[in-house]
Structures are given as C-alpha cells and as structure tokens.
Design a protein around this motif. Structure first.
Motif, PDB file in Angstrom:
ATOM      1  N   THR A 170       0.851  -1.125   0.124  1.00 55.78           N
ATOM      2  CA  THR A 170      -0.039   0.241  -0.043  1.00 55.78           C
ATOM      3  C   THR A 170       0.796   1.299  -0.048  1.00 55.78           C
ATOM      4  O   THR A 170       0.729   2.180  -0.836  1.00 55.78           O
ATOM      5  CB  THR A 170      -1.103   0.042   1.291  1.00 55.78           C
ATOM      6  OG1 THR A 170      -1.678  -1.247   1.264  1.00 55.78           O
ATOM      7  CG2 THR A 170      -1.940   1.180   1.109  1.00 55.78           C
ATOM      8  N   TYR A 171       1.827   1.378   0.978  1.00 54.79           N
ATOM      9  CA  TYR A 171       2.730   2.626   0.910  1.00 54.79           C
ATOM     10  C   TYR A 171       3.475   2.656  -0.368  1.00 54.79           C
ATOM     11  O   TYR A 171       3.437   4.092  -0.703  1.00 54.79           O
ATOM     12  CB  TYR A 171       3.768   2.206   2.234  1.00 54.79           C
ATOM     13  CG  TYR A 171       4.775   3.590   2.162  1.00 54.79           C
ATOM     14  CD1 TYR A 171       4.203   4.564   2.827  1.00 54.79           C
ATOM     15  CD2 TYR A 171       6.019   3.327   1.498  1.00 54.79           C
ATOM     16  CE1 TYR A 171       5.316   5.859   2.980  1.00 54.79           C
ATOM     17  CE2 TYR A 171       6.894   4.520   1.917  1.00 54.79           C
ATOM     18  CZ  TYR A 171       6.469   5.700   2.150  1.00 54.79           C
ATOM     19  OH  TYR A 171       7.251   6.814   2.309  1.00 54.79           O
ATOM     20  N   ALA A 172       3.955   1.750  -0.863  1.00 54.64           N
ATOM     21  CA  ALA A 172       4.826   1.723  -2.256  1.00 54.64           C
ATOM     22  C   ALA A 172       4.040   2.391  -3.454  1.00 54.64           C
ATOM     23  O   ALA A 172       4.494   2.843  -4.321  1.00 54.64           O
ATOM     24  CB  ALA A 172       5.575   0.598  -2.563  1.00 54.64           C
ATOM     25  N   GLU A 173       2.723   1.808  -3.325  1.00 51.16           N
ATOM     26  CA  GLU A 173       1.751   2.341  -4.497  1.00 51.16           C
ATOM     27  C   GLU A 173       1.671   3.757  -4.256  1.00 51.16           C
ATOM     28  O   GLU A 173       1.645   4.556  -5.422  1.00 51.16           O
ATOM     29  CB  GLU A 173       0.325   1.374  -4.257  1.00 51.16           C
ATOM     30  CG  GLU A 173      -0.550   1.859  -5.504  1.00 51.16           C
ATOM     31  CD  GLU A 173      -1.906   0.689  -5.446  1.00 51.16           C
ATOM     32  OE1 GLU A 173      -2.661   1.265  -6.360  1.00 51.16           O
ATOM     33  OE2 GLU A 173      -1.877   0.221  -4.453  1.00 51.16           O
ATOM     34  N   TRP A 174       1.098   4.072  -2.891  1.00 53.62           N
ATOM     35  CA  TRP A 174       0.918   5.565  -2.903  1.00 53.62           C
ATOM     36  C   TRP A 174       2.252   6.501  -2.808  1.00 53.62           C
ATOM     37  O   TRP A 174       2.244   7.716  -3.520  1.00 53.62           O
ATOM     38  CB  TRP A 174       0.393   5.835  -1.663  1.00 53.62           C
ATOM     39  CG  TRP A 174      -1.260   5.494  -1.567  1.00 53.62           C
ATOM     40  CD1 TRP A 174      -1.861   4.371  -1.095  1.00 53.62           C
ATOM     41  CD2 TRP A 174      -2.415   6.150  -2.461  1.00 53.62           C
ATOM     42  NE1 TRP A 174      -3.212   4.284  -1.617  1.00 53.62           N
ATOM     43  CE2 TRP A 174      -3.288   5.534  -2.255  1.00 53.62           C
ATOM     44  CE3 TRP A 174      -2.148   7.276  -3.033  1.00 53.62           C
ATOM     45  CZ2 TRP A 174      -4.548   5.919  -2.711  1.00 53.62           C
ATOM     46  CZ3 TRP A 174      -3.469   7.929  -3.652  1.00 53.62           C
ATOM     47  CH2 TRP A 174      -4.611   7.052  -3.497  1.00 53.62           C
ATOM     48  N   GLU A 176       4.406   5.813  -5.118  1.00 54.18           N
ATOM     49  CA  GLU A 176       4.680   6.092  -6.520  1.00 54.18           C
ATOM     50  C   GLU A 176       3.966   7.316  -7.114  1.00 54.18           C
ATOM     51  O   GLU A 176       4.313   7.864  -7.941  1.00 54.18           O
ATOM     52  CB  GLU A 176       4.540   4.762  -7.272  1.00 54.18           C
ATOM     53  CG  GLU A 176       4.896   4.609  -8.616  1.00 54.18           C
ATOM     54  CD  GLU A 176       6.166   4.722  -8.831  1.00 54.18           C
ATOM     55  OE1 GLU A 176       6.730   5.099  -9.759  1.00 54.18           O
ATOM     56  OE2 GLU A 176       6.923   4.222  -8.059  1.00 54.18           O
ATOM     57  N   HIS A 177       2.452   7.227  -6.523  1.00 47.20           N
ATOM     58  CA  HIS A 177       1.518   8.223  -6.937  1.00 47.20           C
ATOM     59  C   HIS A 177       2.041   9.715  -6.475  1.00 47.20           C
ATOM     60  O   HIS A 177       2.056  10.625  -7.408  1.00 47.20           O
ATOM     61  CB  HIS A 177       0.240   7.992  -6.436  1.00 47.20           C
ATOM     62  CG  HIS A 177      -0.347   6.682  -6.977  1.00 47.20           C
ATOM     63  ND1 HIS A 177      -0.635   6.556  -8.184  1.00 47.20           N
ATOM     64  CD2 HIS A 177      -1.172   5.593  -6.148  1.00 47.20           C
ATOM     65  CE1 HIS A 177      -1.519   5.413  -8.493  1.00 47.20           C
ATOM     66  NE2 HIS A 177      -1.595   4.928  -7.237  1.00 47.20           N
ATOM     67  N   ARG A 178       2.440   9.719  -5.285  1.00 46.18           N
ATOM     68  CA  ARG A 178       3.020  11.047  -4.900  1.00 46.18           C
ATOM     69  C   ARG A 178       4.287  11.332  -5.962  1.00 46.18           C
ATOM     70  O   ARG A 178       4.475  12.485  -6.089  1.00 46.18           O
ATOM     71  CB  ARG A 178       3.526  10.882  -3.481  1.00 46.18           C
ATOM     72  CG  ARG A 178       2.388  10.806  -2.529  1.00 46.18           C
ATOM     73  CD  ARG A 178       2.858  11.008  -1.131  1.00 46.18           C
ATOM     74  NE  ARG A 178       3.841  10.112  -0.641  1.00 46.18           N
ATOM     75  CZ  ARG A 178       3.424   8.756  -0.149  1.00 46.18           C
ATOM     76  NH1 ARG A 178       2.270   8.508   0.112  1.00 46.18           N
ATOM     77  NH2 ARG A 178       4.339   8.078   0.328  1.00 46.18           N
TER      78      ARG A 178
END
Length: 186
Positions: A170-174, A176-178
């Motif tokens: 979850t953290y890595a996905e967000w 990447e978005h940031r």
C-alpha cells in the motif's frame, strides 16, 4: 629452499585448506536440503510426474506449463507490485517434527527496494503444521520518511512478516503516485 618460496607454498596451502572447508560446508548444506524430503516422498513425486507425462510429449507439456507459470507470475507482479530478485534458504536445524531455516529475500515493491532476513521455525504436530518467524531483519532505504523507519522497527520487533508485505504494498503504491504527482509539477 628460499624462505619466500616456502612462504608462497604455505599461503597456497592455507588458501586450499580454506577452499576445502568452504566446499565441505556447501556440500553439507546441499545434503541437508536434499534430506528435507523422505525417500518415500521423492518416489511419490517421481511417480506422479511420470504418470502425468505418459502419452504426452514431455517437452511441449513442460513448455506450456512454463508459459502458464510465467503468465501467472507476471499477473501477480502487476497485481501486487512485488518483484523478487533473489531468495536463498539454508536449513539450520532439522529433526523429525521441527525444522529451522534461515531465509534471505530481496526485491522491489513498485520503486522501493527491500531486503529481508529471517528464521522460520516449522513445527509439525500430527497433521498440524505451525510456523513462527523470528530474527526478522528488514533493510530499506527509508531515510526520507521517519514513519517508515518506525514501522520497520516495529515490524522487526514483532516478527510480523505478513503485515510488512501488506503495508509495504500500500505504501509503495501511494509513494509512486506521490512521486509522479511531484514530477508533474516540476
């Protein structure tokens, strides 16, 4: 005989003795890994493989299975964001109903790299198998975020491997978005 020649021979002998020691350790590790399965289990596996491939062309069947596995792996990598780059396992202790293995795992989740090292204790009681993670060590490049450092420390203390993977995904996905958003405004 010249002392420098004797010294060179002694160094060569020591190097060979060290190489023999390392090869002996490697042989013992491989032998332990091969004794992980009983002879009966190995024979059953061989018979099942032979039974599956009777009447079929083995090479094409194996090629189709490999392509299917590669497609499954590609799907899981896309779905979860995890891409494992290396894994090693060493059996530390093996008894009839208890096995201790040391695992090393490295990979990436989206753009974040990680390395794990842990021991897995598997205990078998009749038909029930239980596993316990201990000595968990996580290495991540989390210098920029103190919350990630705190999370990693907490995860290591509790040995919560599943929690680590879920949260990292979850953290890595967000993350990447940031990163993409900030790149857009630069």
């Amino acid at each position: 005989m010249d002392t420098s020649v004797c010294q060179a021979y002694e160094e060569e002998i020591q190097a060979l003795e060290e190489e023999i020691r390392l090869l002996t350790e490697k042989y013992e590790d491989i032998r332990q890994e091969s004794t992980f399965f009983s002879d009966e289990e190995i024979l059953k596996s061989i018979e099942s493989i032979q039974g599956e491939t009777k009447g079929q062309e083995p090479a094409s069947d194996l090629k189709a299975q490999l392509e299917s596995l590669e497609a499954d792996l590609s799907f899981l990598t896309t779905f979860t964001g995890f891409q494992f780059t290396s894994h090693s396992r060493k059996t530390v202790e093996k008894t009839r109903n208890r096995t201790v293995q040391k695992h090393r795992l490295s990979g990436k989740c989206h753009s974040l790299s990680f390395q794990l090292e842990f021991q897995l204790l598997e205990m078998q009681d009749n038909e029930k198998v239980s596993a316990v993670v201990s000595d968990l060590s996580i290495i991540m490049d989390s210098r920029e975020d103190s919350d990630v450092s705190k999370f990693v420390l907490s995860t290591e203390e509790h040995g919560a491997l599943l929690t680590f993977f879920r949260s990292l995904s979850t953290y890595a996905e967000w993350y990447e978005h940031r990163r993409c958003t900030f790149q857009h405004f630069k």
